[in-house]
Design a protein around this motif. Structure first.
Motif, short mmCIF file in Angstrom:
data_model
loop_
_atom_site.label_atom_id
_atom_site.label_comp_id
_atom_site.label_asym_id
_atom_site.label_seq_id
_atom_site.Cartn_x
_atom_site.Cartn_y
_atom_site.Cartn_z
N VAL A 194 0.84 -1.20 0.00
CA VAL A 194 0.00 0.00 0.00
C VAL A 194 0.87 1.25 0.00
O VAL A 194 2.06 1.20 0.34
N THR A 195 0.27 2.35 -0.39
CA THR A 195 0.88 3.66 -0.17
C THR A 195 0.18 4.25 1.05
O THR A 195 -1.02 4.54 1.00
N ALA A 196 0.91 4.38 2.14
CA ALA A 196 0.30 4.77 3.40
C ALA A 196 1.37 5.25 4.37
O ALA A 196 2.55 4.90 4.22
N PRO A 197 1.00 6.06 5.35
CA PRO A 197 1.98 6.51 6.34
C PRO A 197 2.68 5.36 7.06
O PRO A 197 3.86 5.45 7.38
N PHE A 198 1.93 4.27 7.29
CA PHE A 198 2.51 3.12 7.97
C PHE A 198 2.01 1.83 7.32
O PHE A 198 0.82 1.67 7.09
N ALA A 199 2.94 0.94 7.01
CA ALA A 199 2.60 -0.40 6.51
C ALA A 199 3.42 -1.42 7.27
O ALA A 199 4.62 -1.21 7.51
N HIS A 200 2.77 -2.49 7.67
CA HIS A 200 3.46 -3.56 8.41
C HIS A 200 3.27 -4.87 7.64
O HIS A 200 2.15 -5.34 7.47
N LEU A 201 4.37 -5.45 7.16
CA LEU A 201 4.33 -6.72 6.44
C LEU A 201 4.79 -7.84 7.34
O LEU A 201 5.82 -7.72 8.02
N HIS A 202 4.06 -8.94 7.34
CA HIS A 202 4.45 -10.15 8.06
C HIS A 202 4.45 -11.31 7.08
O HIS A 202 3.41 -11.61 6.47
N VAL A 203 5.59 -11.96 6.92
CA VAL A 203 5.67 -13.14 6.07
C VAL A 203 5.23 -14.34 6.90
O VAL A 203 5.98 -14.86 7.72
N ALA A 204 4.00 -14.76 6.71
CA ALA A 204 3.45 -15.84 7.51
C ALA A 204 3.92 -17.21 7.04
O ALA A 204 4.01 -18.16 7.83
N ARG A 205 4.25 -17.30 5.74
CA ARG A 205 4.70 -18.57 5.18
C ARG A 205 5.54 -18.28 3.93
O ARG A 205 5.28 -17.33 3.21
N GLY A 206 6.58 -19.08 3.69
CA GLY A 206 7.39 -18.94 2.49
C GLY A 206 8.41 -17.82 2.60
O GLY A 206 8.86 -17.46 3.69
N GLU A 207 8.73 -17.23 1.45
CA GLU A 207 9.68 -16.12 1.44
C GLU A 207 9.39 -15.21 0.25
O GLU A 207 8.74 -15.61 -0.73
N LEU A 208 9.90 -13.98 0.34
CA LEU A 208 9.69 -13.00 -0.72
C LEU A 208 10.86 -12.02 -0.74
O LEU A 208 11.63 -11.92 0.22
N ALA A 209 10.95 -11.30 -1.83
CA ALA A 209 11.91 -10.20 -1.95
C ALA A 209 11.13 -8.90 -1.84
O ALA A 209 10.13 -8.71 -2.53
N LEU A 210 11.57 -8.03 -0.94
CA LEU A 210 10.95 -6.74 -0.74
C LEU A 210 11.86 -5.65 -1.31
O LEU A 210 13.03 -5.55 -0.92
N GLU A 211 11.32 -4.86 -2.22
CA GLU A 211 12.09 -3.79 -2.82
C GLU A 211 12.68 -2.88 -1.74
O GLU A 211 11.97 -2.40 -0.85
N GLY A 212 13.97 -2.67 -1.81
CA GLY A 212 14.64 -1.80 -0.85
C GLY A 212 15.09 -2.49 0.42
O GLY A 212 15.73 -1.86 1.27
N ALA A 213 14.77 -3.79 0.56
CA ALA A 213 15.13 -4.49 1.79
C ALA A 213 15.72 -5.87 1.54
O ALA A 213 16.38 -6.43 2.40
N GLY A 214 15.43 -6.48 0.40
CA GLY A 214 15.97 -7.80 0.10
C GLY A 214 15.05 -8.93 0.53
O GLY A 214 13.82 -8.77 0.60
N LEU A 215 15.64 -10.07 0.84
CA LEU A 215 14.89 -11.30 1.11
C LEU A 215 14.28 -11.28 2.51
O LEU A 215 14.96 -11.00 3.50
#
Length: 251
Positions: A194-215
């Motif tokens: 989202v585009t928002a003042p605050f976003a919280h991502l939780h990887v509940a299962r598996g894995e992903l690459a996050l732009e600007g942060a890596g794996l």
């Protein structure tokens, strides 16, 4: 304002372990206290719980809290003092509003109701708490199966109190500045936060690459201040991801 991404690894979380419960806490919780880690945005609690068969949380009180439970494996039995009762399973969105006060229990004993021996396994779930925007409301409960929506891909709005999600949300939450989205990201699939003042991502299962942060791997979280629609890409086996969208923060 430039986005700031604060990655918290699964192994860094507070950890409670007993003979029936394995619980990992993203924020200060129970006997675990860090004054610098009490919340993010409006999110106060994000616990990753595994409960052994035939056990669970006995009846206990809550007040003025919006509590959302998302089951990953197994089934969890909910009962409360307002007469609500349900079995929460993967793909079922569930929210309890504590309001003026409620008593509830959460048990891993669903086979006693279903007769299904497959439920004699641990139950694994994420439980998240946020404060309501109005205190002292009547307690409430809501649940809805969203497996069909999840199978279509993309983000599904699991719960929201924002007016802009009124037509697409699965269930409501009594917080007009917060929404929770979920996706079962396929391998190689790319979505945006989202585009928002605050976003919280939780990887509940598996894995992903996050732009600007890596794996990010299972159990990892990212706290994004001034989120700008960062790309996430599913790993080799995809990922199940919970994303909070928040337009305000606790003072």
């Amino acid at each position: 304002m430039t986005s700031v991404i604060d990655v918290r690894r699964a192994g860094e979380r507070f950890h409670t372990r007993t003979n029936w419960l394995d619980s990992k806490h993203s924020f200060s919780f129970s006997r675990h206290w860090d004054p610098a880690n009490t919340h993010f945005g409006l999110l106060l609690v994000s616990n990753d719980d595994t409960v052994a068969p035939g056990t669970g949380f006995d009846t206990h009180p809550h007040r003025d809290m919006e509590i959302i439970t998302w089951v990953l494996d197994g089934a969890l039995v909910h009962q409360d003092s307002e007469g609500h009762h349900g079995i929460v399973y993967p793909g079922l969105a569930q929210r309890m509003s504590a309001g003026t006060g409620i008593l509830h229990s959460e048990k891993n004993d669903s086979w006693t109701l279903t007769g299904d021996p497959a439920h004699r396994n641990p139950v694994h779930f994420i439980q998240m708490w946020t404060i309501p925007d109005t205190a002292g409301t009547v307690p409430g409960y809501e649940q809805l199966d969203i497996n069909d929506q999840l199978s279509e891909g993309g983000w599904t709005t699991l719960a929201s109190g924002m007016a802009k999600h009124a037509q697409q949300r699965a269930i409501g939450v009594r917080q007009k500045h917060a929404a929770l989205h979920v996706t079962r990201l396929r391998a190689g699939e790319t979505l945006e936060t989202v585009t928002a003042p605050f976003a919280h991502l939780h990887v509940a299962r598996g894995e992903l690459a996050l732009e600007g942060a890596g794996l990010l791997s299972q159990g990892d979280t990212a706290r994004i201040t001034a989120a700008e629609g960062q790309r996430i890409t599913g790993g080799p086996e995809g990922a199940e991801v919970l994303m909070w969208e928040m337009t305000a923060a606790l003072g």
